[in-house]
Design a protein around this motif. Structure first.
Motif, short mmCIF file in Angstrom:
data_model
loop_
_atom_site.label_atom_id
_atom_site.label_comp_id
_atom_site.label_asym_id
_atom_site.label_seq_id
_atom_site.Cartn_x
_atom_site.Cartn_y
_atom_site.Cartn_z
N THR A 83 -3.42 1.91 -11.09
CA THR A 83 -3.10 1.84 -9.67
C THR A 83 -3.03 3.27 -9.16
O THR A 83 -2.33 4.10 -9.75
CB THR A 83 -1.76 1.12 -9.43
N ILE A 84 -3.76 3.54 -8.08
CA ILE A 84 -3.85 4.90 -7.54
C ILE A 84 -3.44 4.88 -6.08
O ILE A 84 -3.96 4.10 -5.28
CB ILE A 84 -5.30 5.44 -7.65
N THR A 85 -2.50 5.75 -5.72
CA THR A 85 -2.11 5.97 -4.33
C THR A 85 -2.70 7.31 -3.92
O THR A 85 -2.53 8.30 -4.63
CB THR A 85 -0.58 5.98 -4.18
N MET A 124 -7.60 -0.57 -10.26
CA MET A 124 -8.84 -0.61 -11.03
C MET A 124 -8.57 -1.25 -12.39
O MET A 124 -7.54 -0.98 -13.01
CB MET A 124 -9.37 0.81 -11.27
N VAL A 125 -9.52 -2.08 -12.85
CA VAL A 125 -9.41 -2.73 -14.16
C VAL A 125 -10.76 -2.61 -14.85
O VAL A 125 -11.81 -2.77 -14.22
CB VAL A 125 -9.02 -4.22 -14.02
N TYR A 126 -10.74 -2.32 -16.16
CA TYR A 126 -11.98 -2.17 -16.92
C TYR A 126 -11.65 -2.31 -18.40
O TYR A 126 -10.49 -2.42 -18.78
CB TYR A 126 -12.61 -0.79 -16.63
N GLU A 137 -10.86 9.46 -18.63
CA GLU A 137 -10.49 10.28 -17.49
C GLU A 137 -10.74 9.48 -16.20
O GLU A 137 -11.49 8.51 -16.23
CB GLU A 137 -11.32 11.57 -17.42
N LEU A 138 -10.15 9.93 -15.11
CA LEU A 138 -10.33 9.30 -13.80
C LEU A 138 -11.06 10.26 -12.87
O LEU A 138 -10.71 11.44 -12.79
CB LEU A 138 -8.98 8.92 -13.20
N TYR A 139 -12.08 9.73 -12.18
CA TYR A 139 -12.89 10.53 -11.27
C TYR A 139 -12.91 9.89 -9.89
O TYR A 139 -12.66 8.69 -9.75
CB TYR A 139 -14.33 10.61 -11.78
N THR A 152 -1.84 11.16 -4.91
CA THR A 152 -0.42 11.51 -4.94
C THR A 152 0.32 10.88 -6.12
O THR A 152 1.17 11.52 -6.72
CB THR A 152 0.27 11.10 -3.64
N ASP A 153 -0.02 9.63 -6.44
CA ASP A 153 0.66 8.91 -7.51
C ASP A 153 -0.32 8.01 -8.22
O ASP A 153 -1.25 7.49 -7.59
CB ASP A 153 1.80 8.04 -6.94
N LEU A 154 -0.10 7.80 -9.50
CA LEU A 154 -0.88 6.79 -10.21
C LEU A 154 -0.14 6.33 -11.46
O LEU A 154 0.74 7.03 -11.97
CB LEU A 154 -2.30 7.28 -10.55
N GLN A 155 -0.50 5.16 -11.90
CA GLN A 155 -0.03 4.60 -13.15
C GLN A 155 -1.26 4.07 -13.89
O GLN A 155 -1.99 3.25 -13.34
CB GLN A 155 0.98 3.46 -12.96
#
Length: 160
Positions: A83-85, A124-126, A137-139, A152-155
């Protein structure tokens, strides 16, 4: 000998007084203020500002830059949940794509597209196979303009 160093090679299940050895990690980012500079149509690793934190892990390490490395010795299949904010920089709305990357290469079909406004969020789910030393990594990519992105935030949960 069953020691901490040996846990990357043994499977432990059925809760016999030891933690089950299912691989996984939880990474969080809270209150990031470092903008990810973007060029239109160029995926860029999300800038975590050195604030990525590993909350829990079995057979994974997490760097402050948000790189999650599998340190187990056997191949595993993991699910990825994030989850990305974020806060789109500049005014208006643009099309952005968020991706999972493995070893610096985009995972096919991992993209999540969003028409981003300031102060927005996605989930996002994968899933992916992981071998020793593989990284996740996240892009992010702006496909409309060169407006930057502030995550700003992610889990992120990676779980066998």
């Amino acid at each position: 000998d069953y020691s901490s160093a040996q846990t990357t090679g043994y499977d432990v299940f059925a809760n016999q007084g030891l933690l089950n050895s299912v691989s996984g990690t939880v990474m969080t980012l809270t209150g990031n203020a470092t903008i990810t500079p973007l060029t239109q149509n160029v995926p860029t690793q999300i800038n975590m500002g050195g604030g990525a934190t590993q909350q829990a892990s079995v057979r994974f390490t997490t760097s402050a830059a948000g790189v999650n490395t599998y340190i187990g010795t056997k191949q595993v299949y993991v699910s990825l949940h994030c989850t990305i904010t974020f806060d789109k920089q500049s005014s208006g709305a643009d099309d952005y794509t968020f991706y999972y990357y493995k070893n610096g290469v985009q995972l096919p079909g991992s993209q999540t597209q969003v028409r981003a406004n300031p102060d927005d969020a996605i989930t996002m789910v994968y899933g992916s196979l992981m071998n020793n030393s593989d990284t996740i990594e996240l892009y992010v990519e702006n496909t409309s303009s060169a407006d930057d992105m502030l995550v700003t935030d992610l889990q992120l949960v990676i779980r066998e």
